[in-house]
Design an enzyme around this catalytic site. Structure first.
Site, PDB file in Angstrom:
ATOM      1  N   ASP A   1      -3.240  15.747   7.389  1.00 28.06           N
ATOM      2  CA  ASP A   1      -3.768  16.285   6.236  1.00 28.06           C
ATOM      3  C   ASP A   1      -4.811  17.305   6.802  1.00 28.06           C
ATOM      4  OD1 ASP A   1      -3.004  14.398   4.168  1.00 28.06           O
ATOM      5  OD2 ASP A   1      -4.197  12.945   5.384  1.00 28.06           O
TER       6      ASP A   1
ATOM      7  N   GLN B   1     -12.538  11.726  -5.225  1.00 25.98           N
ATOM      8  CA  GLN B   1     -11.658  12.658  -4.521  1.00 25.98           C
ATOM      9  C   GLN B   1     -10.290  12.685  -5.492  1.00 25.98           C
ATOM     10  OE1 GLN B   1     -11.344  10.583  -0.718  1.00 25.98           O
ATOM     11  NE2 GLN B   1      -9.194  11.214  -0.651  1.00 25.98           N
TER      12      GLN B   1
ATOM     13  N   ASN C   1      -3.491   0.690   2.188  1.00 23.03           N
ATOM     14  CA  ASN C   1      -2.064   0.832   2.052  1.00 23.03           C
ATOM     15  C   ASN C   1      -1.690   1.446   3.457  1.00 23.03           C
ATOM     16  OD1 ASN C   1       0.543   0.541   0.874  1.00 23.03           O
ATOM     17  ND2 ASN C   1       0.335   2.670   0.180  1.00 23.03           N
ATOM     18  N   LEU C   2      -2.151   0.750   4.483  1.00 18.54           N
ATOM     19  CA  LEU C   2      -1.763   1.163   5.769  1.00 18.54           C
ATOM     20  C   LEU C   2      -0.335   1.355   6.270  1.00 18.54           C
ATOM     21  CD1 LEU C   2      -4.828  -0.375   7.373  1.00 18.54           C
ATOM     22  CD2 LEU C   2      -4.836   1.507   6.219  1.00 18.54           C
ATOM     23  N   HIS C   3      -0.107   2.213   7.167  1.00 15.25           N
ATOM     24  CA  HIS C   3       1.268   2.445   7.539  1.00 15.25           C
ATOM     25  C   HIS C   3       1.180   2.775   9.065  1.00 15.25           C
ATOM     26  CE1 HIS C   3       0.339   6.782   7.267  1.00 15.25           C
ATOM     27  NE2 HIS C   3       0.320   6.566   6.135  1.00 15.25           N
TER      28      HIS C   3
ATOM     29  N   MET D   1       4.740  10.213   7.611  1.00 13.65           N
ATOM     30  CA  MET D   1       4.304   8.755   6.763  1.00 13.65           C
ATOM     31  C   MET D   1       2.963   8.998   6.078  1.00 13.65           C
ATOM     32  SD  MET D   1       5.276   5.497   9.525  1.00 13.65           S
ATOM     33  CE  MET D   1       6.701   5.623  10.272  1.00 13.65           C
TER      34      MET D   1
ATOM     35  N   GLN E   1      -7.718  18.797   5.247  1.00 15.44           N
ATOM     36  CA  GLN E   1      -8.880  17.946   5.349  1.00 15.44           C
ATOM     37  C   GLN E   1      -9.761  17.735   6.520  1.00 15.44           C
ATOM     38  OE1 GLN E   1      -8.672  13.696   3.548  1.00 15.44           O
ATOM     39  NE2 GLN E   1      -8.282  13.115   5.453  1.00 15.44           N
TER      40      GLN E   1
ATOM     41  N   HIS F   1      -1.710   5.198  10.178  1.00 13.84           N
ATOM     42  CA  HIS F   1      -3.254   4.748  10.327  1.00 13.84           C
ATOM     43  C   HIS F   1      -3.196   3.993  11.679  1.00 13.84           C
ATOM     44  CE1 HIS F   1      -2.626   5.139   5.919  1.00 13.84           C
ATOM     45  NE2 HIS F   1      -3.814   5.715   6.120  1.00 13.84           N
TER      46      HIS F   1
HETATM   47  O1  PAF Z   1      -7.353  10.683   4.240  1.00 11.14           O
HETATM   48  C1  PAF Z   1      -7.752   9.628   3.403  1.00 11.14           C
HETATM   49  O2  PAF Z   1      -7.126   8.522   3.620  1.00 11.14           O
HETATM   50  C2  PAF Z   1      -9.104  10.067   2.772  1.00 11.14           C
HETATM   51  O3  PAF Z   1      -9.112  11.235   2.333  1.00 11.14           O
HETATM   52  C3  PAF Z   1     -10.596   9.687   3.472  1.00 11.14           C
HETATM   53  C4  PAF Z   1     -10.520  10.573   4.709  1.00 11.14           C
HETATM   54  C5  PAF Z   1     -10.216   8.199   4.037  1.00 11.14           C
HETATM   55  C6  PAF Z   1     -11.550   9.858   2.669  1.00 11.14           C
HETATM   56  O4  PAF Z   1     -11.482   8.930   1.615  1.00 11.14           O
END
Ligand code: PAF
Length: 230
Positions: free
Chosen positions: A150, A61, A32-34, A184, A153, A37
Site C-alpha cells: 500500500d 476509510q 483477515n490476516l494473511h 497477498m 498509504q 501481515h
Molecule cells: O492497511 C490497513 O490495513 C489499514 O489501512 C490500516 C493502516 C490498518 C488503517 O486502518
C-alpha cells in the site's frame, strides 16, 4: 498473548512494559490476516521487545458504496495466527471505543491524499491518516511497520509523522506474493476464478516494464503498450 478492547486497558499494559524498559513495535491491521501481515509481525519482533497488533475495521476509510459491511472479519483465525508468531498484545477496539460521536478532528495529508488511488476513493486517506494518528497516540510505539504494497498509504503516513513530529520510526516491509506473483491482500478473496488468473498478469506486465527500463530501453511509447494480458 494479551487481548484488550479498551484504550484504558491498552495504556495500562503498555505503561507497565515501558516502565520495565521495553520498547514497543506496532503493526496496525484491519484483520483477515494473511502471510503479508505475519511478515510484518515477524519483522516487528526483530525491532522491539514487545509487539502490539491492532485489529480494527476502520469505518472512516471506507467510502459510500464500499465494502465496510462485507469486509471479511475472521477474528478466531486471526488470533490463532498471531499467537503462533508470538504476538504480545492484540488491541481490538469497537467503533465506539475508537470514535466518540461528537469527534470533530480529521487528519488530512493534503496534496498527497487526493492523488492516484485517492482520486477514486475520496476521503479514504483522511480516514487512514486519522485512525493511524489515533492508534499511534493510544499505543505510543517506538516503531510501526506497514506493507510496501500500500505504497500511497505508506507515503501518507510517513508525511503525517514528519509533519506532526510524531516520535515513531516508520518501517516499510516488502510485499509478500502468491506463487503467481499476485500481492497477498485481504481483498483477494473477492476475486472469482477468472479474475484470480488475470490479476497476476498485471504484476507480470509491470515487471516486464521494469526489466525493459533497467535494460536501457527508453522507447517509453512502446513500453507503455507492454501487456501480459491476453
Ligand atoms: O492497511 C490497513 O490495513 C489499514 O489501512 C490500516 C493502516 C490498518 C488503517 O486502518
Amino acid at each position: 498473548m494479551h487481548t484488550v478492547n479498551t484504550v484504558e486497558a491498552l495504556r495500562t499494559l503498555i505503561n507497565t512494559w515501558k516502565a520495565a524498559g521495553n520498547s514497543i513495535a506496532f503493526v496496525p491491521t484491519m484483520g483477515n490476516l494473511h502471510a503479508g501481515h505475519c511478515q510484518l509481525v515477524k519483522a516487528a519482533k526483530e525491532k522491539a521487545d514487545k509487539v502490539v497488533v491492532s485489529i480494527f475495521v476502520n469505518p472512516t476509510q471506507f467510502g459510500a458504496g464500499e465494502d465496510f459491511d462485507s469486509y471479511p472479519r475472521t477474528e478466531a483465525q486471526d488470533h490463532e495466527k498471531l499467537r503462533a508468531i508470538n504476538t504480545d498484545l492484540v488491541f481490538q477496539p469497537s467503533v465506539s471505543e475508537m470514535y466518540s460521536p461528537d469527534a470533530k478532528t480529521v487528519v488530512s495529508v493534503t496534496g498527497l491524499s487526493e492523488l492516484y488511488c485517492g482520486a477514486y476513493r475520496v476521503g479514504h486517506f483522511d480516514g487512514v491518516a486519522t485512525v493511524v494518528c489515533k492508534l499511534f497516540n493510544m499505543v505510543q510505539p517506538n516503531v510501526a511497520l506497514f506493507g510496501l504494497k500500500d505504497f500511497q498509504q505508506l507515503a501518507v503516513i510517513r508525511t503525517m509523522v514528519k509533519d506532526l513530529n510524531m516520535p515513531v520510526d516508520i518501517i516499510g516491509i516488502e510485499t509478500v506474493r502468491e506463487a503467481s506473483g499476485l500481492a497477498m491482500s485481504s481483498r483477494n478473496s473477492y476475486l472469482n476464478q477468472a479474475e484470480q488468473q488475470l490479476a497476476p498478469l498485471l504484476y507480470q506486465s509491470l515487471c516486464a516494464v521494469r526489466e525493459a527500463i533497467l535494460a536501457g530501453n527508453d522507447n517509453y511509447a512502446a513500453i507503455e503498450q507492454y501487456s501480459c494480458l491476453p
